[in-house]
Design an enzyme around this catalytic site. Structure first.
Site, PDB file in Angstrom:
ATOM      1  N   ASP A 191       0.756  -1.238  -0.027  1.00 36.67           N
ATOM      2  CA  ASP A 191       0.039  -0.049  -0.119  1.00 36.67           C
ATOM      3  C   ASP A 191       0.959   1.464   0.006  1.00 36.67           C
ATOM      4  O   ASP A 191       2.004   1.287   0.702  1.00 36.67           O
ATOM      5  CB  ASP A 191      -0.872  -0.089   1.233  1.00 36.67           C
ATOM      6  N   HIS A 230      -8.124  -0.671  -9.514  1.00 38.39           N
ATOM      7  CA  HIS A 230      -7.998   0.139  -8.309  1.00 38.39           C
ATOM      8  C   HIS A 230      -7.136   1.089  -8.869  1.00 38.39           C
ATOM      9  O   HIS A 230      -7.175   2.299  -8.523  1.00 38.39           O
ATOM     10  CB  HIS A 230      -7.604  -0.572  -7.221  1.00 38.39           C
TER      11      HIS A 230
END
Length: 314
Positions: free
Chosen positions: A151, A224
Site C-alpha cells: 500500500d 483500483h
C-alpha cells in the site's frame, strides 16, 4: 510556493509501524468548545512530553477539524476549500458521510507510545468531545494492506510530498496547512481469498509479490490503480499522500483498512472517490469495491503547527 512562513504539522513525516486514529464529535456548550480551543495550545507539549521518553520512537500527532467544527470553534476566516464530506455512490456502492468534528492521527514506531499519547490527550479533552470511532492500526509485513498488496507505493516523497500536500500561496492565511480525508473500509476476506492471485492482480492493477504496476495494455480500466490515478488539465499526475493502516479483529471476523489521504486540496481525493464509486465512465467502477465496503467518511483541515497553537486564543 512559499511554505516557509508557517511550520506544517507532521503530515510528511515518515510512515510508522503503529497508529491510532480517533474521530470525535464536539459536545454542546461553550465550555466544551473552550476546552477544545485551549487544548489546541497544549497538544504540541503533550507530544513532546510523551515522545521524549522514547526519542527514537517517531511519535507525532496530526490534528484536523471538520467544516462544522471550524465554524463553531474558530469562525472566520476559514480555509478556502473546507467543506463537509461529499458522498459518492452507484448501484450497490456507497461512500457515506459519517459524524466527525475532530480527527487525531497519532503515529509512532511503537504502539505503547501511541496508546500513552492518546490516553493523555483524551484526559485533557474529557467530556468536551464524544469519540465516535477509534482504530488501532498496525503495519502489516512489508508495507502491505490486509488484502496482501503493498500500500502507498505511489506516495510522493521529499519536496514533491510537500508540494502535493501543503497549502501555499493559493490560501495565504492558511499556508502550511493540509486537507485530510478518512474512510474505514471492511473487507470480505473469504470472497477475496477465493480469487486466484492473477484475478486479484487484475482488480488491484499491480503484481502481488513484486508490487510492479501492470502494463497499460493488460491492466483493466476498472482496476483500483487505474481509477485512483488522477491527472490535471495539462496531463500531469496529481498525487496524494496515503498513510493507510490495516486493522482487524480476527475473532470477530473483522478485517479492514483505515484509509487516510492528505492533499493540498480535497479535489484530487474526491475525484478518486468519484472514479471508484461512480466509475470512469459511470458504471466502470473500482472492482475492489466488490470486496470492500466503506463504513465511514469525513473530511478535515489540518492547520499548520503555528496556527494550531494560535487557534487557542482565537
Amino acid at each position: 510556493m512559499n511554505t516557509d512562513i508557517l511550520e506544517p504539522q507532521a503530515v510528511c513525516s515518515p510512515i510508522t509501524s503503529s497508529a491510532i486514529f480517533i474521530v470525535a464529535t464536539l459536545n454542546a456548550g461553550t465550555e466544551a468548545a473552550q476546552t477544545v480551543k485551549d487544548w489546541c495550545g497544549d497538544v504540541a507539549g503533550l507530544v513532546r512530553s510523551v515522545g521524549k521518553r522514547v526519542p527514537t520512537g517517531n511519535l507525532t500527532c496530526i490534528c484536523g477539524f471538520s467544516s462544522n467544527a471550524w465554524d463553531r470553534l474558530f469562525g472566520h476566516p476559514r480555509p478556502a476549500s473546507l467543506h463537509g464530506f461529499r458522498e459518492f455512490g452507484g448501484e450497490g456502492r456507497h461512500a457515506p458521510a459519517t459524524p466527525g468534528d475532530l480527527l487525531l492521527h497519532i503515529r509512532a514506531d511503537q504502539m505503547d507510545l501511541c496508546f500513552e499519547l492518546a490516553t493523555q490527550i483524551m484526559a485533557v479533552l474529557g467530556d468536551a468531545v464524544t469519540v465516535v470511532d477509534e482504530v488501532q492500526g498496525f503495519r502489516y509485513f512489508d508495507m502491505r494492506s490486509i488484502i496482501g498488496f503493498v500500500d502507498g507505493t505511489e506516495n510522493p516523497v521529499g519536496r514533491k510530498a510537500v508540494n502535493f500536500t501543503i497549502v501555499g500561496d493559493e490560501d495565504p492565511g492558511f499556508s502550511g496547512g493540509s486537507y485530510v480525508l478518512v474512510q474505514k473500509y471492511l473487507h470480505n476476506m473469504t470472497a477475496w481469498n477465493g480469487l486466484s492471485v492473477e484475478a486479484q492482480e487484475r482488480v488491484i492493477g499491480r503484481t502481488k509479490l513484486s508490487d510492479i504496476e501492470l502494463d497499460d495494455a493488460v491492466k483493466p480500466s476498472n482496476s483500483h490503480s487505474a481509477l485512483t490515478t488522477i491527472t490535471n488539465a495539462d496531463g500531469e499526475e496529481v498525487k496524494i499522500l496515503r498513510d493507510n493502516m490495516p486493522f482487524g479483529r480476527p475473532g470477530a471476523g473483522e478485517f479492514g483498512t483505515f484509509f487516510i489521504g492528505y492533499a493540498r486540496s480535497p479535489e484530487p481525493i474526491e475525484q478518486m472517490l468519484e472514479n471508484m464509486f461512480v466509475g470512469k465512465p459511470p458504471g466502470n467502477y473500482d472492482k475492489l469495491l466488490d470486496f470492500s465496503t466503506a463504513v465511514t467518511g469525513s473530511l478535515y483541515f489540518v492547520p499548520s503547527a503555528d496556527l494550531l497553537e494560535e487557534l487557542a486564543d482565537r
